[in-house]
Write an enzyme that holds these catalytic residues in place. Sequence first.
Site, mmCIF file in Angstrom:
data_model
loop_
_atom_site.group_PDB
_atom_site.id
_atom_site.type_symbol
_atom_site.label_atom_id
_atom_site.label_comp_id
_atom_site.label_asym_id
_atom_site.label_seq_id
_atom_site.Cartn_x
_atom_site.Cartn_y
_atom_site.Cartn_z
ATOM 1 N N GLY A 1 0.816 -5.140 0.798
ATOM 2 C CA GLY A 1 -0.571 -5.377 0.174
ATOM 3 C C GLY A 1 -0.440 -5.959 -1.208
ATOM 4 O O GLY A 1 -1.142 -6.412 -1.781
ATOM 5 N N GLU B 1 4.688 -5.285 7.280
ATOM 6 C CA GLU B 1 3.795 -4.243 8.012
ATOM 7 C C GLU B 1 4.511 -4.007 9.570
ATOM 8 O O GLU B 1 4.470 -2.812 9.880
ATOM 9 C CB GLU B 1 2.078 -4.628 7.936
ATOM 10 C CG GLU B 1 1.806 -4.405 6.541
ATOM 11 C CD GLU B 1 1.832 -5.639 5.722
ATOM 12 O OE1 GLU B 1 1.465 -5.583 4.753
ATOM 13 O OE2 GLU B 1 2.867 -6.652 5.879
ATOM 14 N N GLU C 1 -0.409 -9.439 -0.405
ATOM 15 C CA GLU C 1 -1.989 -9.811 -0.162
ATOM 16 C C GLU C 1 -2.662 -9.772 -1.545
ATOM 17 O O GLU C 1 -3.577 -11.010 -1.575
ATOM 18 C CB GLU C 1 -2.476 -8.550 0.879
ATOM 19 C CG GLU C 1 -1.819 -8.778 1.973
ATOM 20 C CD GLU C 1 -2.288 -7.802 2.935
ATOM 21 O OE1 GLU C 1 -2.780 -7.752 4.312
ATOM 22 O OE2 GLU C 1 -1.918 -6.313 2.622
ATOM 23 N N ALA D 1 0.996 -1.074 0.153
ATOM 24 C CA ALA D 1 0.035 0.064 0.082
ATOM 25 C C ALA D 1 1.076 1.479 0.097
ATOM 26 O O ALA D 1 1.943 1.175 0.324
ATOM 27 C CB ALA D 1 -0.717 -0.114 1.232
HETATM 28 N N1 T1G Z 1 4.864 3.161 -0.223
HETATM 29 C C1 T1G Z 1 5.296 4.729 -0.513
HETATM 30 N N2 T1G Z 1 6.424 4.635 -1.083
HETATM 31 C C2 T1G Z 1 7.024 3.740 -1.301
HETATM 32 C C3 T1G Z 1 6.777 2.306 -0.917
HETATM 33 C C4 T1G Z 1 5.337 2.155 -0.463
HETATM 34 N N3 T1G Z 1 5.030 0.832 0.115
HETATM 35 N N4 T1G Z 1 7.678 1.478 -1.279
HETATM 36 C C5 T1G Z 1 8.884 2.168 -1.822
HETATM 37 N N5 T1G Z 1 8.201 3.518 -1.847
HETATM 38 C C6 T1G Z 1 9.022 4.788 -2.324
HETATM 39 C C7 T1G Z 1 10.381 4.971 -1.623
HETATM 40 O O1 T1G Z 1 9.863 5.805 -0.626
HETATM 41 C C8 T1G Z 1 11.315 5.639 -2.550
HETATM 42 O O2 T1G Z 1 10.620 6.799 -2.745
HETATM 43 C C9 T1G Z 1 11.055 4.719 -3.886
HETATM 44 O O3 T1G Z 1 9.617 4.064 -3.771
HETATM 45 C C10 T1G Z 1 11.933 3.826 -4.040
HETATM 46 O O4 T1G Z 1 12.287 2.986 -2.990
HETATM 47 C C11 T1G Z 1 -2.511 -2.892 3.375
HETATM 48 C C12 T1G Z 1 -0.615 -1.823 5.159
HETATM 49 C C13 T1G Z 1 10.208 -1.867 -2.341
HETATM 50 C C14 T1G Z 1 12.186 -3.137 -1.449
HETATM 51 O O5 T1G Z 1 6.788 -2.111 3.646
HETATM 52 O O6 T1G Z 1 10.967 -2.006 1.254
HETATM 53 O O7 T1G Z 1 1.038 -2.724 2.382
HETATM 54 O O8 T1G Z 1 12.764 8.172 -2.108
HETATM 55 O O9 T1G Z 1 14.551 3.676 -2.461
HETATM 56 O O10 T1G Z 1 16.020 0.163 -2.481
HETATM 57 O O11 T1G Z 1 -1.188 -4.714 4.380
HETATM 58 O O12 T1G Z 1 11.152 0.372 -1.047
HETATM 59 O O13 T1G Z 1 12.315 7.571 -4.487
HETATM 60 O O14 T1G Z 1 10.848 9.299 -3.337
HETATM 61 O O15 T1G Z 1 13.337 1.852 -1.027
HETATM 62 O O16 T1G Z 1 14.819 -0.380 -4.457
HETATM 63 C C15 T1G Z 1 4.313 -2.506 3.023
HETATM 64 C C16 T1G Z 1 8.509 -0.612 1.766
HETATM 65 C C17 T1G Z 1 3.705 -1.293 3.161
HETATM 66 C C18 T1G Z 1 7.764 -2.149 1.469
HETATM 67 C C19 T1G Z 1 12.356 -1.096 -2.972
HETATM 68 N N6 T1G Z 1 5.570 -2.387 2.174
HETATM 69 N N7 T1G Z 1 9.452 -0.652 0.407
HETATM 70 O O17 T1G Z 1 13.609 -0.686 -2.483
HETATM 71 O O18 T1G Z 1 14.146 1.527 -3.477
HETATM 72 S S1 T1G Z 1 2.389 -1.389 4.248
HETATM 73 C C20 T1G Z 1 6.684 -2.247 2.409
HETATM 74 C C21 T1G Z 1 10.448 -1.173 0.497
HETATM 75 C C22 T1G Z 1 1.060 -2.300 3.687
HETATM 76 C C23 T1G Z 1 -1.054 -3.377 3.679
HETATM 77 C C24 T1G Z 1 0.021 -2.765 4.057
HETATM 78 C C25 T1G Z 1 11.504 -0.720 -0.539
HETATM 79 C C26 T1G Z 1 11.561 -1.686 -1.705
HETATM 80 P P1 T1G Z 1 11.714 8.154 -3.212
HETATM 81 P P2 T1G Z 1 13.567 2.699 -2.497
HETATM 82 P P3 T1G Z 1 14.776 0.118 -3.349
#
Ligand code: T1G
Length: 710
Positions: free
Chosen positions: A111, A136, A114, A65
């Site tokens: 998400g 999460e 999921e 998400a």
């Molecule tokens: N939401 C918003 N921005 C995100 C994002 C996300 N989920 N994932 C990455 N970004 C942005 C990040 O801030 C950066 O932005 C750019 O993408 C590149 O990321 C309902 C509640 C995917 C492994 O916890 O672990 O789903 O700085 O530099 O090293 O159950 O990002 O360029 O402006 O990190 O290649 C759960 C989080 C959400 C994964 C990529 N998901 N992301 O790594 O690039 S909660 C996460 C990561 C959820 C549901 C729930 C990593 C990556 P900017 P990056 P990277």
Amino acid sequence: MTAFTTTVDSGLALVTLDLPGEPVNKLTSGLIDEWETLIERLRGDSAVRAVVLVSGKPDSFIAGADIEEFTRLTTAAEAEALSRRGQDLMDRVEQFPKPIVAAIHGACLGGGCELALACHWRVATDSPKTQIGLPEVQLGLLPGAGGCVRLPRLIGARAALDIILAGKTERAQKALKLGLVDEVVPQSILRQVALAAADRLAREGTARRHRSRGAAGALLDGTPVGRRIVYRMAQKQLLKKTGGHYPAPLAALEAVRIGLEHGPAEGFRAERERFGALAVTPVSRNLVRIFFATTALKKDDGVPPGTEVEPLAIGRVGIVGSGFMGAAIAGTAVLNAEVEARLKDAELPRVGKGLKAALGILDERLKRRRLPAPRHRRLAALLSGTADYSGFTRADLVIEAVFEDLDVKRRVLAEVEREIRPEAIFATNTSTIPIRDIAAGAARPERVIGMHFFSPVERMPLLEIIPSDATDARTVVSAVRFGRAMGKTVIVVRDHPGFWVNRILSPYLNEAGVMIEEGVPVDLIDRTMTRWGFPVGPVALMDEVGLDVAQKASKVMHAAFGERLAPPAAIGRMIEDGRLGRKNARGFYAYHEGHKTGVDERVYRILGVKPLEGFAAEDVERRLVYLMLNEAAMACGEGVVRSARDGDVGAIFGIGFPPFRGGPLRLIDELTAGSVVETLTRLQEAHGARFAPAPALEAMASRGGRFHPD
Ligand code: T1G
């Protein structure tokens, strides 16, 4: 439609998701709208027999998400509604009358995972980039779009809890073994295999998955009694691990239990209600901020924006000093940055010992199946050693990790400068000595920089990069990028004694020593600080680091900052008694075969104190925490860190400052500078000048300011 493109061939709809203008796919509200519209269109399209969902991004399927949207949530009800929307979306996928196949390459997280779980078949690539899981809880949340219900039903309670409660991600092979994905293929044939699966499912109907989980699985996952044991053990381990400071994993455990014991509908309700409650907690807010701080640091080269430099490509690293730190730097550089690493020390036996330790880091990954054998062999071949400077002429970067002594470091710098090419970089792993002092007299001071790693290097995520005033921007950017290639979170700090992390740690460790001299029991001090959220207490930390190393560092700080950071006499007395800490199995704690067995009560006799009864833990906590907060404010006021963001990330990743508290500067903001000054003033009256509030803090208090704008 902007994010989705659909092609239909032989009744198979290939839906490619590529969120415009974003490096990764994330489930924004806008994207969810689009997907809902698309799925209704595909439902009504009689030409479509099955659907394959694939990503158009190079290395991410769906990263979850949109975390940014969470920062705009103001109430639990709003957050619960967001979770409900996610759940509905996944229900629609699961109930879809035509098979939907998820073709997964890259990050498939939160998400995104999921959504894949709601699909009818999952094909993943065997690329190391493919990571599948539910992280999460690392954001202080729980899987809020059905993951707490669907994952346990697919792979069993224990395996699902192992992923959800730790916020784990798995590689494709492990996901296949767990039953989280159905097929693993090379990236080149992902679409082909996914389309073939879609065609097969359309013709034959959704496959029944028969997974034997063995006798234990049948009992523990398959029976209410067995599951009750699983829940109880999980809760016990969680409380031990989190100290009760992280509510998300406990809430996730409840949602999983309710889903398995009372059915999916109750499970989904439990999930969204708890998601709502968690999303607006200060803990989750702080963990989300840390996520954005670390992702922002991934792109921050440590020099003012707009600085144009061509960084030096670092393919060969020389490391002088093959002791504990040098060897671990070599092993970690080879493992993560895949560069040649050449260890140098005065005698070959020491070089051999260092090479063995560096290789040990690779072996350990091989043993844990985190490194395939062919790659292990290839990386091991990148390691070499020498008792002279042979091969150093080819080094792009030389990292010095010798004894923490100014003269020794200057001598090594002079020797290395005679060996390396003019454009090569010299980095020192000093933990306290100002870089300008080490670089004084250097032939090329613009190429000298501090790279301060934390022990154990292969596990500690932080790297402090310290340029002196002479260091040029190219050297800074090259060192920062190489640090990131080593898998480190890098902050660039000013060349002040102790830099950032040891600066804020110094008064905290000193005060622990002062309290022991007052008779405050060692275990009360450490227990209080681990309960407060630190991974280890200050006294145990001194034993880990080594009392001689701690004393050396505190002498540098005392010389630089005067009586305020004067080291307690206790450390010197311990060393006189031959106590160096864990490394010689004699410290404040006793050790047996390398394991800590408890406080060594003889310490009190050596220090001439009688342990006090009934000393208040609150007093311990207040004295230690407020000294660290005060020093953080002071050092931040001096510009030691470039931003409060860097300061908090440095404290959390460098010394395990409790992440749920957001970092020392964030904590001051939450407490307010005014109340911190009040408490420090009271402590100053009770315990002395070392608690005098920092001028920067008093200034902030007087204007009602904060360290963080948000
Ligand atoms: N939401 C918003 N921005 C995100 C994002 C996300 N989920 N994932 C990455 N970004 C942005 C990040 O801030 C950066 O932005 C750019 O993408 C590149 O990321 C309902 C509640 C995917 C492994 O916890 O672990 O789903 O700085 O530099 O090293 O159950 O990002 O360029 O402006 O990190 O290649 C759960 C989080 C959400 C994964 C990529 N998901 N992301 O790594 O690039 S909660 C996460 C990561 C959820 C549901 C729930 C990593 C990556 P900017 P990056 P990277």
